[in-house]
Design an enzyme around this catalytic site. Structure first.
Site, PDB file in Angstrom:
ATOM      1  N   SER A  19       0.852  -1.189   0.000  1.00  0.00           N
ATOM      2  CA  SER A  19       0.000   0.000   0.000  1.00  0.00           C
ATOM      3  C   SER A  19       0.884   1.234   0.000  1.00  0.00           C
ATOM      4  CB  SER A  19      -0.871   0.002   1.259  1.00  0.00           C
ATOM      5  OG  SER A  19      -1.495   1.266   1.440  1.00  0.00           O
ATOM      6  N   TYR A  51      -2.643  -1.307  10.277  1.00  0.00           N
ATOM      7  CA  TYR A  51      -2.661  -1.565   8.837  1.00  0.00           C
ATOM      8  C   TYR A  51      -1.384  -1.059   8.164  1.00  0.00           C
ATOM      9  CZ  TYR A  51      -3.869  -1.106   3.917  1.00  0.00           C
ATOM     10  OH  TYR A  51      -3.843  -1.181   2.542  1.00  0.00           O
TER      11      TYR A  51
END
Length: 270
Positions: free
Chosen positions: A140, A153
């Site tokens: 990400s 995350y």
């Protein structure tokens, strides 16, 4: 990639589904893995109507302990030889750290880190024997900096990036490639999973199809990592020019405002 076999996790929608179409378009056979049998069947139908490739489906939840070994065993039992592994499955939660229970975080870490690592370990041996193929790990844009209000995350995706690049270096002379794809904002159902009270600014998001193209192109070009999305320049530049403390303050200010306003503007999605 013609006649190669590609295993894709999280393949029932979003970037995973886009990867499936991109690989099939290049003549690859597919093993599609996701929790939803119905979702997998729909993707398989679309692909087989459009491309002359073989598609195998395996429905399972990769966020539980032991799932990687079970998946590996199923592919062995079906005599499916994996040439390319695309670790796309992952999820995040968006909000204050204490807003979510430990069970949620354990599942997130199991899927984003443990299962991904185990799958790399299990399938890498066969690739090294053949001296070909490789792995695409989807991280990400959040892997490039600490992200308050998505701390677990972003930390899990930092692991994916660092692990992938280290593995890339280890395997340089083996014929096996490892590429880490770091998408920024992408139009998928990620935001709904991350926090269904948070709305999405569509203008900030790239299509899953574009992200998959960028990832696959980077892999075939033997890149250790690639960025995609409309925020990729910002994400790549900021960590170079700001100190860690300034970057953290800026990140915290931006994402606190996002959470308080119930709006996501800079979030990768799968």
């Amino acid at each position: 990639m013609k006649s190669k076999t590609v295993l894709i996790t999280g393949a029932s929608s979003g970037i995973g589904e886009a990867f499936a179409h991109e690989c099939a378009n290049k003549g690859a056979n597919l093993i599609l893995v996701a929790r939803s049998q119905v979702g997998l069947a729909e993707v398989s139908k679309k692909i087989q109507e459009k491309y002359q490739v073989q598609v195998a489906l395996i429905a399972m939840d990769l966020s539980v302990e032991g799932a990687a070994q079970e998946l590996f065993q199923q592919t062995k039992d079906k005599e499916l030889d994996v040439d390319i592994l695309i670790n796309n499955a992952g999820f995040g939660k968006w909000g204050r750290f204490e807003d979510f229970d430990l069970r949620t975080y354990k599942g997130m870490l199991q899927l984003n880190i443990n299962t991904l690592t185990e799958l790399c370990y299990l399938y890498l041996g066969g690739m090294k024997i053949k001296r070909s193929g490789g792995i695409i790990n989807v991280a990400s844009g959040a892997a490039l900096m600490p992200v308050p209000y998505a701390g677990v995350y972003s930390a899990s995706k930092s692991y994916v990036l660092n692990f992938s690049e280290a593995l890339y270096n280890e395997l340089e002379e083996t014929g096996v490639t490892v590429t880490c794809l770091c998408p920024s904002g992408t139009k998928t159902n990620f935001a709904a999973v991350a926090n269904n009270e948070v709305s999405v600014d569509e203008k900030q998001y790239e299509t899953a199809e574009h992200v998959a193209k960028v990832g696959l192109h980077g892999f075939l070009a033997n890149r250790s990592y690639v960025l995609s999305g409309k925020q990729k320049m910002l994400l790549s530049i900021l960590p170079r020019f700001l100190s860690r403390s300034k970057l953290l303050k800026l990140s915290g200010k931006i994402f606190k405002k996002i959470v308080n306003n119930k709006k996501i503007g800079l979030m990768e999605g799968r």
